[in-house]
Design an enzyme around this catalytic site. Structure first.
Site, PDB file in Angstrom:
ATOM      1  N   ASP A  10      64.686  22.856  64.115  1.00 50.18           N
ATOM      2  CA  ASP A  10      64.791  21.789  63.118  1.00 50.18           C
ATOM      3  C   ASP A  10      63.439  21.581  62.444  1.00 50.18           C
ATOM      4  OD1 ASP A  10      67.350  21.442  64.059  1.00 50.18           O
ATOM      5  OD2 ASP A  10      66.798  19.810  65.417  1.00 50.18           O
ATOM      6  N   ILE A  11      63.470  20.949  61.291  1.00 52.56           N
ATOM      7  CA  ILE A  11      62.220  20.758  60.538  1.00 52.56           C
ATOM      8  C   ILE A  11      61.190  19.964  61.353  1.00 52.56           C
ATOM      9  CG2 ILE A  11      63.132  18.746  59.270  1.00 52.56           C
ATOM     10  CD1 ILE A  11      61.439  19.882  56.845  1.00 52.56           C
TER      11      ILE A  11
END
Ligand code: URA
Length: 241
Positions: free
Chosen positions: A104-105
């Site tokens: 995920d970012i």
């Protein structure tokens, strides 16, 4: 093995296929010292000396890197809004590198980057059960009950519960610290597993994937090539089970 000259040049970053065709026609490329005329010329990529604008270009078929993904970077090769992995991998030869799997970012940590599609496919194959270990800070008290629930598998809203996962509680408190090892790679899996037991991941970092471990001497945003041993070990995963 033989490869077309224009393919060789574009794979080694001289330009797009149509750009390198122009460069060849403009006489900017020599093959064994002789100006090349035909983009479709077949050359032996290991033996032939190819020069572009007077500089020799040697050929590499595959590259393998360990990257310490920082938060804020997306696990993609292109993105209009955010920095991508490729913004960090500036000193590489191949232009077709991609991250194997996604983080995920806001997740940090180990990403394996290569252009070896077959190896990537094997590592991501659910049948190989490649272990991924994460360090997480979790809001709420993570207890032995959670350890046992994760061992059995939890319902994260998929058709089947998660596969058995190994949860180690490093410290328990209002914010607990844990290490979690999973063998799957479902979307947001770690966050969803903690949600399933009523807790929230507030920090997540991947420490390892198979035999690859986040090197101690890498800082977020840095990368290094895999060692020979790391690559051999990965290839063993590829050829087993
Ligand atoms: N699990 C998550 O929830 N996020 C990640 O980035 C990786 C695993």
């Amino acid at each position: 093995m033989a490869i077309r000259l224009d393919k060789f040049l574009s794979e080694m970053g001289a330009g797009t296929r149509s750009e390198v065709k122009k460069y060849i026609r403009a006489g900017l490329v020599t093959v064994d010292g002789i100006p090349a005329k035909k983009p479709e010329l077949k050359i032996d990529e290991q033996q032939t000396k190819v020069c572009f604008r007077g500089k020799e270009l040697s050929y590499v078929a595959y590259e393998y890197y360990l990257f310490y993904k920082p938060a804020g970077c997306v696990s993609a090769t292109e993105d209009n809004l955010h920095k991508t992995v490729m913004d960090y991998l500036t000193d590489v030869r191949r232009k077709d590198l991609f991250p194997v799997g996604r983080l995920d970012i806001d997740t940090e940590g180990l990403l394996f980057i290569t252009n070896d599609g077959a190896l990537a496919h094997e590592l991501l194959s659910p049948a190989k059960h490649v272990e991924k270990t994460y360090y997480a800070k979790v809001e709420g008290h993570v207890t032995e009950d959670d350890v046992n629930l994760f061992k059995k598998g939890v319902d994260i809203g998929e058709d089947v519960p998660t596969k058995p996962a190994k949860l180690v509680v490093l410290s328990e408190g209002d914010i607990s610290e844990v290490e979690l090892t999973i063998t799957e790679g479902k979307f947001h899996q770690v966050k969803r597993m903690f949600e399933a037991v009523g807790k929230k991941v507030i920090y997540l970092k991947r420490l390892s994937m198979g035999n690859l471990t986040l090197p101690k001497d890498l800082a977020p945003g840095e990368y290094r090539p895999l060692t020979k041993q790391e690559l051999e070990h990965l290839r063993n995963i590829q050829h087993t089970k």
